[in-house]
Design an enzyme around this catalytic site. Structure first.
Site, PDB file in Angstrom:
ATOM      1  N   ASP A 131      21.318   6.583 -17.283  1.00  0.00           N
ATOM      2  CA  ASP A 131      21.770   5.223 -17.571  1.00  0.00           C
ATOM      3  C   ASP A 131      20.814   4.237 -16.911  1.00  0.00           C
ATOM      4  O   ASP A 131      20.578   4.308 -15.699  1.00  0.00           O
ATOM      5  CB  ASP A 131      23.190   5.025 -17.024  1.00  0.00           C
ATOM      6  CG  ASP A 131      23.896   3.832 -17.641  1.00  0.00           C
ATOM      7  OD1 ASP A 131      23.272   3.120 -18.440  1.00  0.00           O
ATOM      8  OD2 ASP A 131      25.081   3.624 -17.315  1.00  0.00           O
ATOM      9  N   ASP A 162      20.639   1.869 -23.768  1.00  0.00           N
ATOM     10  CA  ASP A 162      20.254   2.076 -22.372  1.00  0.00           C
ATOM     11  C   ASP A 162      20.869   3.307 -21.715  1.00  0.00           C
ATOM     12  O   ASP A 162      20.822   3.443 -20.489  1.00  0.00           O
ATOM     13  CB  ASP A 162      20.592   0.842 -21.543  1.00  0.00           C
ATOM     14  CG  ASP A 162      22.082   0.563 -21.488  1.00  0.00           C
ATOM     15  OD1 ASP A 162      22.831   1.126 -22.311  1.00  0.00           O
ATOM     16  OD2 ASP A 162      22.505  -0.226 -20.617  1.00  0.00           O
ATOM     17  N   GLU A 163      21.415   4.220 -22.489  1.00  0.00           N
ATOM     18  CA  GLU A 163      21.955   5.437 -21.878  1.00  0.00           C
ATOM     19  C   GLU A 163      21.942   6.584 -22.886  1.00  0.00           C
ATOM     20  O   GLU A 163      21.991   6.378 -24.097  1.00  0.00           O
ATOM     21  CB  GLU A 163      23.368   5.214 -21.339  1.00  0.00           C
ATOM     22  CG  GLU A 163      24.392   4.851 -22.395  1.00  0.00           C
ATOM     23  CD  GLU A 163      25.798   4.730 -21.843  1.00  0.00           C
ATOM     24  OE1 GLU A 163      26.191   5.561 -20.992  1.00  0.00           O
ATOM     25  OE2 GLU A 163      26.515   3.800 -22.264  1.00  0.00           O
TER      26      GLU A 163
END
Length: 418
Positions: A27, A121-122
């Site tokens: 993350d 983003d993860e």
């Protein structure tokens, strides 16, 4: 459990035991803010709010410096500024975020082909098949962190565990810029003291329902009687939470990205009380949703709407359709029907339409007759015209002169994959 601002952060030592692990959850740390600092180093160390500066918008992201004042994503910018008056407001640059996201995902895929992105983003990584090449899961996690930092210039946090659920919690606990390894044998000891709010899939309402019955930790879920859990969150979620509380999570890393929903929202410059206008706006948003469904060759089985009032209370409603469809008219009619069921007449600041439970188009075919044949033909012609002349030139007559709604404080949010 961390507080979202780095307090309560827990990280593993370099020689942490990773026996029985194979799943990484990676993350990025305050991703939007981190990209802005990457592009403008003078912003480093400042409390940043990513959002529109007009006061009507909400916080898209915030730096850790701002989070320590209580600023959170989805909070009204006006409220965030009251909490942190010294914050610097930076408008979002979504194309740039997606560009950096592609760089990050390419790094993940250089370690293993088993990568499941959850958002820009993860992602989850399954590393069980690449240990001979890269080393143990903990070693791979460290290599991922180093390469993201060295090649992209931002930081990430990584959870290493035997299951996706535990890996996701571990990455959150280790934020920012940390790594937490939970050996398979340590899973229950790790989970038990965590707040129910740490569990993946437990939203604010479910958390309040559980806490109202004295169920505050994952251990409380594990030891609670089943009737109590059923009354709190319903039988289906109770079953799922009980399994996760015991460390049971059979979900594998899914490399094929399946679109779960497609939606559009509109935030108004001024709150709207005209219900006929709002119904027309829902139809306009449904047109956009339907067009995206048809371009992607999907159909929806469920239509959902979101209505946010002037006091920021948000209501959601959904409806399962008799037959899956990509016809905008049908989606719009369902959205309007859902809206008509809402009794509250307070001013509205945001409306949204979402298509859920998607499936490939045409899987079921059509019956002996097709009630939507005329609409399908009209919308097909509209799609062709939009492809030739652009969406700005084509629209329903009832929307002429309205532009993109009654004027949005920020560009309408186009949600693709959730």
């Amino acid at each position: 459990m961390g507080h979202g601002d780095g307090r309560g952060r827990i990280v593993s030592p370099a020689d942490a035991d990773d026996a029985g692990t194979s799943i990484l959850h990676v993350d990025m740390d305050a991703f939007y803010a981190a990209v802005e600092v990457l592009d403008d180093p003078t912003l480093r160390g400042l409390p940043l709010i990513i959002g529109a500066p007009d006061g009507r918008s909400v916080v898209s992201s915030a730096s850790y410096e701002a989070r320590r004042y209580g600023v959170r994503a989805a909070m009204p910018v006006s409220q965030a500024l009251r909490l942190c008056p010294s914050a610097r407001i930076v408008p979002p640059h979504f194309p740039r975020y997606h560009e950096v996201s592609r760089q990050v995902m390419a790094i993940f895929e250089s370690f293993t082909p088993l990568v499941e992105p959850l958002s820009v983003d993860e992602a989850f990584l399954d590393v069980r098949g690449v240990r001979r090449l890269w080393g143990s899961p903990a070693r791979i996690a460290q290599l991922v962190r180093e390469r993201v930092h060295d090649e992209v210039g931002i930081t990430c946090s990584v959870g290493v565990a035997a299951t996706k659920h535990v890996a996701k919690i571990a990455s959150t606990v280790s934020k920012p810029d940390g790594m937490l390894v939970v050996a398979a044998a340590d899973t229950q000891a790790f989970l038990d003291p965590r707040s129910v709010r740490a569990m993946w899939g437990v939203g604010p309402k479910a958390a309040e329902a559980l806490e109202g019955r004295g169920i505050r930790t994952i251990r409380d879920i594990r030891t609670a009687s089943r009737p109590v859990l059923d009354r709190a969150v319903g039988p289906a979620l109770a079953t799922r939470l009980t399994q996760l509380a015991r460390g049971e999570d059979a979900r594998s890393v899914e490399t094929e990205r399946i679109e779960k929903s497609i939606g559009h929202e509109e935030t108004f410059d001024t709150d709207v009380t005209d219900r006929s206008y709002l119904r027309a706006e829902l139809l306009r948003l449904a047109d956009r949703v339907g067009a995206r469904l048809r371009r992607a060759e999907w159909e929806t089985s469920t239509v959902a709407i979101k209505v946010r009032f002037d006091d920021f209370r948000t209501l959601s409603r959904s409806l399962t359709l008799p037959e899956p469809t990509a016809v905008s008219q049908r989606i719009g009619e369902a959205a309007q029907a859902l809206f008509d069921q809402i009794d509250r007449r307070d001013p509205v600041r945001l409306v949204g339409v979402r298509a859920e439970k998607l499936r490939p188009a045409g899987r079921g075919g059509f019956g002996l007759w097709d009630d939507d044949e005329d609409w399908r033909r009209v919308e097909g012609a509209v799609d062709d015209a939009v492809a030739r002349f652009g969406s700005a030139m084509i629209g329903r007559a009832r929307h002429i002169g309205r532009g993109e709604g009654r004027g949005s404080a920020q560009h309408p949010k186009a949600h693709g994959v959730d």
